[in-house]
Design a protein around this motif. Sequence first.
Motif, mmCIF file in Angstrom:
data_model
loop_
_atom_site.group_PDB
_atom_site.id
_atom_site.type_symbol
_atom_site.label_atom_id
_atom_site.label_comp_id
_atom_site.label_asym_id
_atom_site.label_seq_id
_atom_site.Cartn_x
_atom_site.Cartn_y
_atom_site.Cartn_z
ATOM 1 N N VAL A 224 78.284 -5.008 5.053
ATOM 2 C CA VAL A 224 78.207 -6.009 3.983
ATOM 3 C C VAL A 224 79.014 -7.223 4.435
ATOM 4 O O VAL A 224 80.216 -7.118 4.693
ATOM 5 C CB VAL A 224 78.768 -5.464 2.655
ATOM 6 C CG1 VAL A 224 78.872 -6.578 1.625
ATOM 7 C CG2 VAL A 224 77.889 -4.336 2.128
ATOM 8 N N SER A 226 79.359 -11.715 3.956
ATOM 9 C CA SER A 226 78.978 -12.982 3.349
ATOM 10 C C SER A 226 79.744 -14.080 4.068
ATOM 11 O O SER A 226 80.976 -14.057 4.115
ATOM 12 C CB SER A 226 79.325 -12.996 1.862
ATOM 13 O OG SER A 226 79.118 -14.272 1.318
ATOM 14 N N GLN A 234 85.798 -13.216 -1.411
ATOM 15 C CA GLN A 234 85.066 -12.083 -0.829
ATOM 16 C C GLN A 234 85.919 -10.824 -0.902
ATOM 17 O O GLN A 234 85.454 -9.754 -1.316
ATOM 18 C CB GLN A 234 84.734 -12.360 0.639
ATOM 19 C CG GLN A 234 83.708 -13.440 0.897
ATOM 20 C CD GLN A 234 83.459 -13.597 2.385
ATOM 21 O OE1 GLN A 234 83.247 -12.614 3.092
ATOM 22 N NE2 GLN A 234 83.491 -14.829 2.858
ATOM 23 N N TYR A 278 72.992 -3.676 -1.548
ATOM 24 C CA TYR A 278 72.886 -5.134 -1.499
ATOM 25 C C TYR A 278 72.548 -5.719 -2.872
ATOM 26 O O TYR A 278 73.020 -6.795 -3.240
ATOM 27 C CB TYR A 278 71.836 -5.554 -0.471
ATOM 28 C CG TYR A 278 72.355 -5.614 0.954
ATOM 29 C CD1 TYR A 278 73.370 -4.756 1.385
ATOM 30 C CD2 TYR A 278 71.835 -6.513 1.869
ATOM 31 C CE1 TYR A 278 73.844 -4.798 2.674
ATOM 32 C CE2 TYR A 278 72.312 -6.576 3.179
ATOM 33 C CZ TYR A 278 73.320 -5.710 3.574
ATOM 34 O OH TYR A 278 73.799 -5.763 4.854
ATOM 35 N N CYS A 281 75.732 -5.764 -4.913
ATOM 36 C CA CYS A 281 76.643 -6.793 -4.407
ATOM 37 C C CYS A 281 76.193 -8.187 -4.846
ATOM 38 O O CYS A 281 76.999 -9.012 -5.278
ATOM 39 C CB CYS A 281 76.730 -6.729 -2.884
ATOM 40 S SG CYS A 281 77.654 -5.303 -2.269
ATOM 41 N N LYS A 282 74.903 -8.450 -4.736
ATOM 42 C CA LYS A 282 74.384 -9.771 -5.111
ATOM 43 C C LYS A 282 74.583 -10.041 -6.597
ATOM 44 O O LYS A 282 74.969 -11.144 -7.000
ATOM 45 C CB LYS A 282 72.899 -9.874 -4.756
ATOM 46 C CG LYS A 282 72.627 -10.045 -3.271
ATOM 47 C CD LYS A 282 71.137 -10.163 -3.011
ATOM 48 C CE LYS A 282 70.842 -10.362 -1.527
ATOM 49 N NZ LYS A 282 69.393 -10.468 -1.259
ATOM 50 N N ILE A 288 75.077 -12.151 -0.019
ATOM 51 C CA ILE A 288 74.909 -11.230 1.112
ATOM 52 C C ILE A 288 74.011 -11.824 2.197
ATOM 53 O O ILE A 288 73.002 -12.462 1.911
ATOM 54 C CB ILE A 288 74.295 -9.901 0.627
ATOM 55 C CG1 ILE A 288 75.236 -9.218 -0.362
ATOM 56 C CG2 ILE A 288 74.020 -8.974 1.798
ATOM 57 C CD1 ILE A 288 76.501 -8.726 0.248
#
Length: 737
Positions: A224, A226, A234, A278, A281-282, A288
């Motif tokens: 993961v 970004s 983050q 994902y 997370c988004k 991501i």
Amino acid sequence: MENKLDLLKLLEYVDPSYLDYQEWVNVGMALKYEGYTAADWDSWSSRDGSRYRPGECFKKWASFEGSGSPVTGATITQMAKDHGWESRSSKDDRELDWNDEIAGDNDYVVIDKNWIEGMEIKEPANWDPVNELTKYLETLFEASENVGYVTSTWQTDDGKYLPTKGNWDRTAGELIQALHESNGDLGAVFGDYNPEAGAWIRFNPLDGKGVKNENVTEFKYALVESDSMDLEKQNAILRELDLPIAALVFSGKKSIHAIVKIDAANYDEYRNRVDYLYDVCKKNGLDIDNQNRNPSRLSRMPGIERNGKKQFIIDTHIGKSNWEEWHEWIEDINDDLPDPENLTDFWNNMPDLAPPLIEGVLRQGHKMLMAGPSKAGKSFALIELSIGIAEGRQWLGWNCTKGKVLYVNLELDRASALHRFKDVYNALGWQPSNLSNIDIWNLRGKSVPMDKLAPKLIRRAAKKDYIAVIIDPIYKVLTGDENSADQMAHFTNQFDKVCTELGSSVIYCHHHSKGSQGGKKSMDRASGSGVFARDPDALIDLVELEITDALLKQEENKSVCSVYQKYLEKYNYDYLDEHVSQDDLLTVSSMTEHVKRAIPSHLEAAEKEVDQVLKKVRVQSAWRIEGTLREYPKFDPVNMWFQYPIHAVDESGSLKDIEPEGDAPPWKNNFTKRKSPKDRKKERKEALENAYEACGIDEKVTVQALAEYMGITERTVRRHIKDHKDFWIDEGEVGRK
């Protein structure tokens, strides 16, 4: 219209802090073109904490005029697509691709990225490259597993360094042993690397034959990353999400690499789990990099320097211990439903009841509705309550717990609301010792339906520790028909959300239904559906009492005597003590004579104050508070006076036997005493004078204001003024001659 996309939902994918000025303006133009409000644009823009300026959106909004080539909602749709959103229809008509998101009905939102605070990343105090890399290998690999790594690079035409395929022929055990024997020379173990480019390592074990997905022997981890967000943010989001992270590595540039435990049985399960990871997370604010999905992906090698910055391990083994535990936690946290409880578990160890907010009336975290007709001073009563809680003092005779209050003002302009708070403080005679406990959210002209307001309110109040949220009045935020039980149930559920999310009480204000209220129970007086009576934990209802001429005269005498007594106490207490009897204290003529005799030099000042007091007494109204309580026994009715701008409990009992309109026996309601024309004319004259005094609180008195106060037509008001002869009218404005 039913098929139009909800642009506000799409804007959840677009972070305003990533847009330049023109893109931000385009969002506003598109929202206006599609029928949204400036408040919608302002709410979204406020997510950019560094550039957001209150009021700027509303100024810009007025300048957006129509044009031949308008900015439409398609602009926002494209922005959302650019930031990861995909329409359902675009997925339904084709086979799923590797870059598709699999999203069910759940939102999977665990944190609010707009409120999360960044978490600092600290460089190792003692830089030990061998230890960094050894720790990484021991954390992620078994000794017998082959490790892929890259130290050699090639350079593109634009000067960017990219990794080669690298090496994959040695096990983690072999590499760790070589590191221990290297005397700190990583190049002797992995090969020399370009310090401008850094070095890479793969996080899943390989078969020793290559570095493709088919060479991965176990699907243990996913990456993961970004690279478009603040590093500290983050770090905070990754930790707040409680991801099962095996190792957290700083890339030496602008991203953190989280090596997340996936533990998939095969490649298909790996893909499904990474899709899920994902997606979560988004939705929780991480932008991501979708290119990192592959199990054979390279990550940054710790213990390496890159352009003068260190690639190092930030932390290991944080969050949930494994994928299953984290997945179950995410699903449960989005369930929002409590588990059933067995009474035997708590019978001998009952949980503590919520402490009181208003003693004997309302507990903290519970809901209260105040209902009443116009002119009851409901807003003033709620301001008094705000001040009572902020200062930890009494409200209408009830003790209040001290704490922070948010007063949501939906009706008054900002200046009027602020002045009212100061006026009430002054009228109460209280020192403003705890002004910091009162926040006012002025939303006149900016209010939205309660189901839209609730999440905005929760987001702004999340870290304020409010003990109470007061919403005044609710007709401004009603969602649906107030006479519909199901629609009002949906509306009042929003108050439950605020209570639950903030842990604070919610107190709101509503009006009476039309007609006489005296013959009704307190819970039946609020306008609209019976939900309003059943939903709150405490219902406080105000009903007006009819003031007789005798009672008014009694209050006038009492007030006059009180003024004279105050002057005697202040300027000649000995005389008061020796010459003024208890009967004298209740007789205006006696007290007047005493003042003339004992303090003649202060007579004029006393009489001026008497005139002021009499004006207030003649325009004051009388009210009775009744209640329906869920958590406390029913209280005896509380009688009080409303003397602008505050309410005062009737301690003397003058109002005890006064009946509200419609509460008297039928024979009494039906009996009307015949009045002479002279009496009726006198009543009209007094009514006009009282109305003029009451409306004189504003800067000027108008025919319209008098008509509204007296409950008659403007034409009738003009006739009364003509008969009175002491008033003049000029273009609707009224004054005394």
